[in-house]
Design an enzyme around this catalytic site. Sequence first.
Site, PDB file in Angstrom:
ATOM      1  CG  HIS A 167       9.873  -3.040   5.573  1.00 58.38           C
ATOM      2  ND1 HIS A 167       8.962  -2.014   5.592  1.00 58.38           N
ATOM      3  CD2 HIS A 167      10.896  -2.617   4.777  1.00 58.38           C
ATOM      4  CE1 HIS A 167       9.409  -1.001   4.860  1.00 58.38           C
ATOM      5  NE2 HIS A 167      10.597  -1.348   4.343  1.00 58.38           N
ATOM      6  CD  GLU A 170       7.031  -3.751   8.119  1.00 63.40           C
ATOM      7  OE1 GLU A 170       7.745  -2.764   8.370  1.00 63.40           O
ATOM      8  OE2 GLU A 170       6.365  -3.855   7.073  1.00 63.40           O
ATOM      9  CG  HIS A 260       4.561  -2.437   4.363  1.00 63.68           C
ATOM     10  ND1 HIS A 260       5.902  -2.217   4.493  1.00 63.68           N
ATOM     11  CD2 HIS A 260       4.319  -2.523   3.032  1.00 63.68           C
ATOM     12  CE1 HIS A 260       6.456  -2.160   3.294  1.00 63.68           C
ATOM     13  NE2 HIS A 260       5.520  -2.334   2.385  1.00 63.68           N
ATOM     14  CD  GLU A 336       2.210   0.446   6.854  1.00 65.95           C
ATOM     15  OE1 GLU A 336       2.592  -0.279   7.807  1.00 65.95           O
ATOM     16  OE2 GLU A 336       2.975   0.863   5.960  1.00 65.95           O
TER      17      GLU A 336
HETATM   18 CA   LIG Z   1       6.835  -1.412   6.750  1.00 68.57          CA
END
Ligand SMILES: [Ca+2]
Lengths: 378, 378, 378, 378
Positions: A167, A170, A260, A336
């Site tokens: 993504h 990010e 991410h 994350e």
């Molecule tokens: Ca993501």
Amino acid sequence: MSIKISQNFDAGAIEVLSTADVGNIQLNLRSDSNAEFSQWFYFRLQGARDQDATIHIMNAGQATYPDGWVNYRAVASYDRENWFRVETEFDGKVMSIKHTPDTDSVYYAYFEPYSWERHLALLGSVEQSDQVRVEDLGSTVDGRDLNLVVVGNPSAKKKVWIIARQHPGETMAEWLVEGTLNALLDPSNPIARAILDQAVLYVVPNMNPDGSVRGNLRTNAAGANLNREWMTPSLETSPEVYHVKKKIEEVGCDLFLDIHGDEGLPYVFVAGSEMLEGFTEKQMQEQTAFVNSFCAASPDFQTKFGYEASKYNEDLLKLASKYIGHTYKCVSLTLELPFKDNANMPDLEVGWDGSRSMKLGEAMLQPILTTVRNIVKN
Amino acid sequence: MSIKISQNFDAGAIEVLSTADVGNIQLNLRSDSNAEFSQWFYFRLQGARDQDATIHIMNAGQATYPDGWVNYRAVASYDRENWFRVETEFDGKVMSIKHTPDTDSVYYAYFEPYSWERHLALLGSVEQSDQVRVEDLGSTVDGRDLNLVVVGNPSAKKKVWIIARQHPGETMAEWLVEGTLNALLDPSNPIARAILDQAVLYVVPNMNPDGSVRGNLRTNAAGANLNREWMTPSLETSPEVYHVKKKIEEVGCDLFLDIHGDEGLPYVFVAGSEMLEGFTEKQMQEQTAFVNSFCAASPDFQTKFGYEASKYNEDLLKLASKYIGHTYKCVSLTLELPFKDNANMPDLEVGWDGSRSMKLGEAMLQPILTTVRNIVKN
Amino acid sequence: MSIKISQNFDAGAIEVLSTADVGNIQLNLRSDSNAEFSQWFYFRLQGARDQDATIHIMNAGQATYPDGWVNYRAVASYDRENWFRVETEFDGKVMSIKHTPDTDSVYYAYFEPYSWERHLALLGSVEQSDQVRVEDLGSTVDGRDLNLVVVGNPSAKKKVWIIARQHPGETMAEWLVEGTLNALLDPSNPIARAILDQAVLYVVPNMNPDGSVRGNLRTNAAGANLNREWMTPSLETSPEVYHVKKKIEEVGCDLFLDIHGDEGLPYVFVAGSEMLEGFTEKQMQEQTAFVNSFCAASPDFQTKFGYEASKYNEDLLKLASKYIGHTYKCVSLTLELPFKDNANMPDLEVGWDGSRSMKLGEAMLQPILTTVRNIVKN
Amino acid sequence: MSIKISQNFDAGAIEVLSTADVGNIQLNLRSDSNAEFSQWFYFRLQGARDQDATIHIMNAGQATYPDGWVNYRAVASYDRENWFRVETEFDGKVMSIKHTPDTDSVYYAYFEPYSWERHLALLGSVEQSDQVRVEDLGSTVDGRDLNLVVVGNPSAKKKVWIIARQHPGETMAEWLVEGTLNALLDPSNPIARAILDQAVLYVVPNMNPDGSVRGNLRTNAAGANLNREWMTPSLETSPEVYHVKKKIEEVGCDLFLDIHGDEGLPYVFVAGSEMLEGFTEKQMQEQTAFVNSFCAASPDFQTKFGYEASKYNEDLLKLASKYIGHTYKCVSLTLELPFKDNANMPDLEVGWDGSRSMKLGEAMLQPILTTVRNIVKN
Ligand SMILES: [Ca+2]
Ligand SMILES: [Ca+2]
Ligand SMILES: [Ca+2]
Ligand SMILES: [Ca+2]
């Protein structure tokens, strides 16, 4: 000088509605290329030196993750090197940035950007090391190079994969990878030496070059969310996944980390593969050991907050870490990082930023070493 | 890894004909946007580590300045920070680069690039000084910001203008300006202090942002050669000149320097305004004093080689320095830097480069001070 | 924490009378080793954070150059990297420094120090260049190494000598030399290239190592004022001059520059050799050309203020530049830098400092080139 | 240039027997001030460029730790910034360094030096942080300042003490402390933040300033081995211990780390306090937790090799870590770093060095945090 908002630069993204009044600048988020997602913004404001500027993002409430604006503060920079947080409000519909810039020119963004020039500089820099090869995996939809950084000896026993920025908005994911690579190549770092004794690392610093340059949050140039493409990637619309998946098939995988950013949760955490059918006891032990080692290595990492355990369904395998964990029966995690801050250790000035992401990327060598030693032993 | 040529990055420009054989890679120069010019190239080669690569630019003989390839050597870089010259031949039709790269990835260019990211970083950096304001002059055809750097007090007696990179492929012009700005803002530099006592400087580091990012040699996004637009610039096709010309009209001009690169001549030199109708004795004296002072300040500057004196005709005023010299009756010069090298002081390793351009930009403060003092006195 | 004054570090020099009252700290200047001179001071104050400290130098009126305290401001530093000026008064007897330090530890000195560690680092750094040899000339009274930096090819036609810091408290002299050496070794500096085409430079960055470490103003460890020793230097009490003089005899000299600091005059200027018997017309022309070129190269250099022309007497030849000018019939100059500031371009924050000295040392390449070209031609 | 050996600089130490033959340079180790110890050496060799130099340390066999020369390689540097290992032999009596220097000037030392100038620069640098106070504890025998760096809030619950370089020739101890301080003050370091939430650190980067400048291995200016003075330090002969001990009494101690270098063992290890009378179970658990956490944090740390457990006798309390462990019933450790290398992870080029020591000092924050959390909980 009158007020001007512009965005024609790497990752720039905004739509201008009105700049007539510095106290009521009205802008809209722009959608990702060929997709419905919207959240990333990055623009330059000129002409507001020493004036109380209020910038309203009128359609913020319709963004992909409206929760992302709760307790969120935008980042700003005068020189695009030093980024700091500015006062930001969200009323459920409109997000408003309030700032009195010191100079005529100031940039605002969703998060500290990581430019394509910096990406290429990173590749050029690490390639100077004897321990590194930079490989081309193929081309993106827009014709950019998709590069792989190989650190260590490809004939090493264990293969560690780290991919980042599926993504593209990010950016903290690529900041983290820069920290990991720097630490790996620091000749004084004993953890790096110990890892490279037994493993080779395959690192994709940027899985989504086109989306990065275009200023997308989640998709590539064709509008594909790459982290939903791992079952059946296509050369036409998700060549980035296609090429990486193929390379993994070629060299194998013993540990997989997909980096991410999370728009909502103000914490660092991982999502594991324990819900997968056929997830083994050995995988579970190794996954737990990784997590525990990461907790010891960095107080920024924690296990209290995170995603609720997802139930298994076949679609799960569209996600990179689930697909790889399932296929290679190895520890396979999504890591994350927050867009906002680490609420356990908030930094009022910069929030969570590139520098803290890099430091986390360095600390991550410790659980990697723990895992490599475990899987060599087993 | 097979051979790959790519160019999708800032200022990248090349067309690929064949990469099947590393010893016979065939490429073509690409034309400027909406124009016939072609000369600039910038591309990345992957997959040739430790192999004897030969890269043929097949249509080099049809470039805008075929003489530019005579005694020319291309520049190369592994990390896009350090650029060096590589063996290059030209047979009148094809230009051939011969190089055995040390790493899997290497870049080749016509001259050391100066990216848009670096441009924005330069603006951000100089704006931190109390002596600097960064102004927006308007937008380019592609919607990029056209910025002006104002150094010193706008109410100072004399106004010095420096503009660079009307021809976007002449990146040495912006390297020079970076050197000039750094020197101006160095608190230990007494020449800078003396200039700023009596003058304000208006500096446009990049007159042609769109052409720079697009990888053009001479034109903007609309295909206009900006240095032929000074008589009647238009908001549609040459807004860059339109805006700068208007600002000059607003604040005035006592000394004008337009920085360029010359494809053919391996020397640093200026072209003056002495052929203009109404060129005054005072202009001549001041122009001569500038030139003599520059000779003293930098052995890289010389007067032996240069353009033959052009005869006056009305079209001349389409050029920036002629137009300004004619209109403002001031010293107005085009400064030309080489693409190749300074043949009086050749550097086998790097030829003429960004660093030498910066040093020249620093040395240029001396003739500027000489001129400012002369015109204040007069 | 109570108030403490200490001085046991490189070049530290002060005597403590009383520290009981932070508003009335009483100190004395210390004499040079085995000599009557006193002026240099360098000490650390601890324990005065956020307090209004007043430091009285009780015997300042009996210093060697009491005029040095008129319009003088002491330098201070928290980190010994960044030095700034602080409020200082002189009533003809006592010099008083008034300062409210931000931290518990702060240093005060007569001028920005240049340590022996930095000297050795400078030698180590320049020796990495292919163009440099570092030679040992012999040992000082205290047994330190007296080093010569040779830049360029010893077989070059012309020999340029630069010596600095015969008077060890004149640290600006070594700062200047560092600037000169950096500029000489900058591959982008065309003046350096042009000089090294025709000349070799013999540079003694520190003529008086022992006095430097001991914190003397004017003498070496034996109490000798080296700039009075050039007629009959001795291995016992002025070996520093003995060795340098011998090396000059060995290799010759075509241009000689002796760098000093002047306690009283707030200007940069030179003292020439025109009063010498047998001073030739050619020497005069070349000296004048050097001076004019230096004026063009740096507005910090000037000719209005300086020493009155001294009349010739035999004792003059005890001075380095007179002795060398007389013996080698070359341009031979003493260059004086201020301790205070350049009154033509005052800097309220730092006054004259190491950085401005370095910049002057860089600018000095221009008159050196002018002179080298003149004497090659003649 | 003839061969010259010199040592009159910070920490320089050697005696010259003969320099007549570059292939047979004969030197002797020099004793510590007023003491029998000898091992440290640091000298400069001039005049051997491109020659095969052999330097015999004739009395190496009579050094304090002759085992220190077994499998030992001396360090060398051209610029005193970059240090590397050179071929070294020991026959039981004579230690011989064989090296062909690239330049005229080269330095050799027992270990990468850490100068007094660097020490003062470190104090000045860390004091710029809001979290730091630099305190004066008193003066050394030679009148140097003994400084304490206080990091964090003195009213924090727990007090962590780190002292280094009681034995001045063990420079790796101060390198480690520099790494620890840098990491503590890095705003991106979450371990540092977590520690400073609950603890204040009292750090003495250099317990033995005089011995450091004099080039001693083990003693201060009065000939005292400071790590045998903790029972009854005296203001006359061991003021350094006297002042630190007093400050510890004043503020308390919950964790004590005394950093050393070991001449013989090529490993990083700790010596604990378990042999002390009254050593508690809680101390044992916390000591073990510290050790385990350190193992996880750095593969350079290990527990297999170290000192044999010493039996208790009253003299043990003369040692800093035993005295403090006994008095304050806290975790109290001596941390030993190698002079040679870490044999588990040898580095052929640099061996163990300053940089690896700094990295270890950074990693040490992890066991410090573990311990702080344990003792806060208990
Ligand atoms: Ca993501
Ligand atoms: Ca041009
Ligand atoms: Ca003097
Ligand atoms: Ca020890």
